[in-house]
Design a protein around this motif. Structure first.
Motif, PDB file in Angstrom:
ATOM      1  N   MET A 180      45.002  47.982  29.608  1.00 14.51           N
ATOM      2  CA  MET A 180      44.246  47.350  30.685  1.00 14.51           C
ATOM      3  C   MET A 180      43.209  46.391  30.080  1.00 14.51           C
ATOM      4  O   MET A 180      42.443  46.790  29.201  1.00 14.51           O
ATOM      5  N   ASN A 181      43.215  45.125  30.502  1.00 21.29           N
ATOM      6  CA  ASN A 181      42.281  44.175  29.923  1.00 21.29           C
ATOM      7  C   ASN A 181      40.894  44.330  30.545  1.00 21.29           C
ATOM      8  O   ASN A 181      40.685  45.084  31.503  1.00 21.29           O
ATOM      9  N   HIS A 182      39.933  43.580  30.000  1.00 26.96           N
ATOM     10  CA  HIS A 182      38.538  43.719  30.426  1.00 26.96           C
ATOM     11  C   HIS A 182      38.356  43.343  31.889  1.00 26.96           C
ATOM     12  O   HIS A 182      37.568  43.972  32.610  1.00 26.96           O
ATOM     13  N   THR A 183      39.061  42.311  32.331  1.00 29.84           N
ATOM     14  CA  THR A 183      38.914  41.880  33.733  1.00 29.84           C
ATOM     15  C   THR A 183      39.371  42.970  34.686  1.00 29.84           C
ATOM     16  O   THR A 183      38.714  43.256  35.695  1.00 29.84           O
ATOM     17  N   SER A 184      40.472  43.609  34.344  1.00 28.96           N
ATOM     18  CA  SER A 184      40.979  44.680  35.201  1.00 28.96           C
ATOM     19  C   SER A 184      40.029  45.877  35.206  1.00 28.96           C
ATOM     20  O   SER A 184      39.761  46.484  36.254  1.00 28.96           O
ATOM     21  N   ILE A 185      39.490  46.222  34.032  1.00 31.09           N
ATOM     22  CA  ILE A 185      38.536  47.339  33.957  1.00 31.09           C
ATOM     23  C   ILE A 185      37.294  47.031  34.786  1.00 31.09           C
ATOM     24  O   ILE A 185      36.795  47.869  35.538  1.00 31.09           O
TER      25      ILE A 185
END
Length: 530
Positions: free
Chosen positions: A1-6
């Motif tokens: 999971m990338n930072h934007t999704s987190i």
């Protein structure tokens, strides 16, 4: 999971949690009601004898500015405890054990604050538009001029509020009542800057609105005096003006200067987020015993895992235990409540309280009445806001409500502790007023000294939180004792604020508050028994 999704998942989860609360619904309803008052003209902007033509620009601007005003104050107290809640529920410690960075966590809190506040702004805009459909012919309604003020003012204002909430929730000494009061003072100053014409500090956008409307009126009626007032119509002197002219305002001129003024608030929010990142402790100061303290406790504990278990004596009988005879001495219990409350105050705060008492005794009478007594009655804010909330904060409700005399002596002791503090802070003025034979003032102070802690006790029991009293009391205190609004002057700072009718009203409020607190505590005790 990338930072934007987190980031999005964290913010969305936090947003959903807060929008399920009654406080969110209550604030939403208050905002919508204020928008309704604007639409029907009960809350409005008056420019002397000149009346506006109701257009999409005018309705959008006035409703949006009202939203910026209310969300600046109330919105902050709605969103500010997000990080503190993670700290109290220990969710923060779980997050701190993951690879989630501090910056991403704080940014998620900021985004969730924005989502909460912007959802309120959106609801206000929808309500304002629906109301406009009922007041303006449909062919004169234009969507864009109506919506632009919402983007330029309340949405920008709430960016600053969301950043301030993260900062105040991160810096340790700003997390409690000090932060609540400090933000109230800062917000009051920034909103007042708009009323006195300082556009660079105009958080709510009133200064630019006033300037723009006055330019429009001056173009139609040159050389005329154009006073502006804002508020509820029945409290305005300008309602006595006879209508001498109408004007049509076409909306804000979004030039480079105005855009720069509005962009200062997101920039201030960015600075506060950077400061928050520097101050964030990643939940290392959560309310749990420190590791070193646990080790010392183990060293000093004579009982260890290797100690033999106590021997069981078959001859033991419960009847051999001496009967417990509870003591109903009230004075030691009140003393304990006072010590518990004062223990939470830093020594410097106690020193300030002592200085206020000395100053209240020696300065000229009118100065003490107008300024020092109000300051002294703001000093116990933290003590009073703790009344009725301590068992919720420290999770001792099950222990407390299973104790003997919880409905009588413990109830009286908590309430009496708050009243004793109020009487101490008012004693110098009580003595001086009695010496001056100002009987009505003495009676008012005595009743207020009972009413304020009683209301705090009731609000604490109803909400289970200190925040409700810490938000409401400073607002009433400022309006009544500082702005000299007689209707809400609890401390009789002017002669008009005293009298038999006011004393009777305060007595009735005191009785209602005590009854409410007793009912809520009894109800909680009954639920505990089930």
């Amino acid at each position: 999971m990338n930072h934007t999704s987190i980031l999005w998942q964290l913010a969305l989860a936090d947003f959903r949690e807060r929008t399920r609360r009654y406080s969110y619904l209550l604030t939403l309803m208050v905002g919508l009601y204020l928008g309704y008052l604007v639409l029907i003209g009960q809350y409005s902007y008056h420019f002397g004898p000149f009346h506006p033509v109701y257009t999409s620009s005018w309705v959008g601007a006035t409703v949006a500015l009202a939203g910026a005003l209310i969300f600046s104050f109330v919105g902050f107290y709605i969103v500010r405890t997000s990080i503190s809640r993670d700290r109290e529920t220990r969710v923060g410690e779980i997050l701190a054990a993951t690879r989630l960075s501090n910056g991403l966590y704080l940014l998620a809190k900021f985004v969730s604050n924005l989502l909460v506040l912007w959802s309120m702004v959106a609801a206000l805009a929808v309500a304002g538009y629906c109301g406009m459909l009922l007041t303006i012919p449909w062919h004169q309604i234009h969507l864009l001029p109506f919506l632009i003020p919402f983007v330029g003012f309340p949405m920008i204002t709430t960016i600053f509020v969301a950043g301030a909430a993260v900062l105040f929730d991160t810096v340790r000494f700003l997390r409690g009542a000090v932060g609540n009061v400090l933000f109230f003072v800062v917000a009051q100053f920034l909103l007042a800057s708009g009323l006195i014409g300082i556009p660079a500090l105009d958080l709510g956008g009133i200064a630019v609105f006033e300037s723009s409307v006055k330019e429009t009126i001056a173009a139609h009626y040159p050389g005329r005096d154009i006073p502006m007032s804002v508020g509820f119509i029945y409290g305005m002197k300008e309602t006595a003006y006879a209508a001498t002219g109408m004007f049509e305002w076409s909306g804000f001129d979004w030039n480079l200067t105005l855009i720069t003024y509005r962009l200062l608030w997101p920039a201030a929010a960015l600075i506060m987020l950077i400061l928050s990142l520097a101050a964030f402790d990643r939940f290392t100061h959560s309310p749990r015993p420190a590791r070193g303290r646990i080790r010392r406790s183990h060293r000093s504990d004579p009982v260890s895992d290797h100690d033999p278990a106590p021997a069981f004596h078959p001859s033991f009988s419960f009847s051999a235990i001496p009967e417990v005879r509870p003591s109903f001495a009230l004075v030691p219990l009140i003393r304990s409540e006072l010590l518990l409350g004062l223990k939470e105050l830093p020594w410097i705060w106690l020193l300030i309280g002592l200085a206020l008492l000395v100053a209240e005794s020696v300065v000229p009478y009118q100065i003490a009445r107008h300024y020092l007594l109000p300051a002294a009655m703001m000093w116990p804010l933290v003590f009073w806001s703790n009344l009725g909330t301590r068992e919720s904060r420290y999770h001792t409700g099950s222990l407390l409500f299973s104790s003997a005399g919880v409905h009588t002596r413990q109830f009286v002791a908590q309430l009496a502790g708050g009243i004793v503090v109020a009487l101490i802070m008012t004693t110098p003025m009580l003595v001086r007023a009695a010496a001056a034979a100002d009987v009505s003032y003495v009676l008012l102070l005595l009743v207020s000294a009972a009413m304020i802690p009683s209301v705090a006790y009731a609000l604490g029991n109803v909400s289970g939180s200190r925040k409700l009293f810490e938000v409401i009391y400073p607002m009433i205190w400022y309006g009544g004792s500082i702005d000299k609004m007689t209707a809400i002057d609890l401390l009789g700072t002017t002669a008009d604020s005293t009298g038999p009718g006011r004393i009777t009203t305060f007595l009735a409020l005191t009785a209602a508050a005590i009854t409410t607190a007793a009912f809520v505590r009894r109800r909680r005790a009954q639920m505990q028994d089930r």
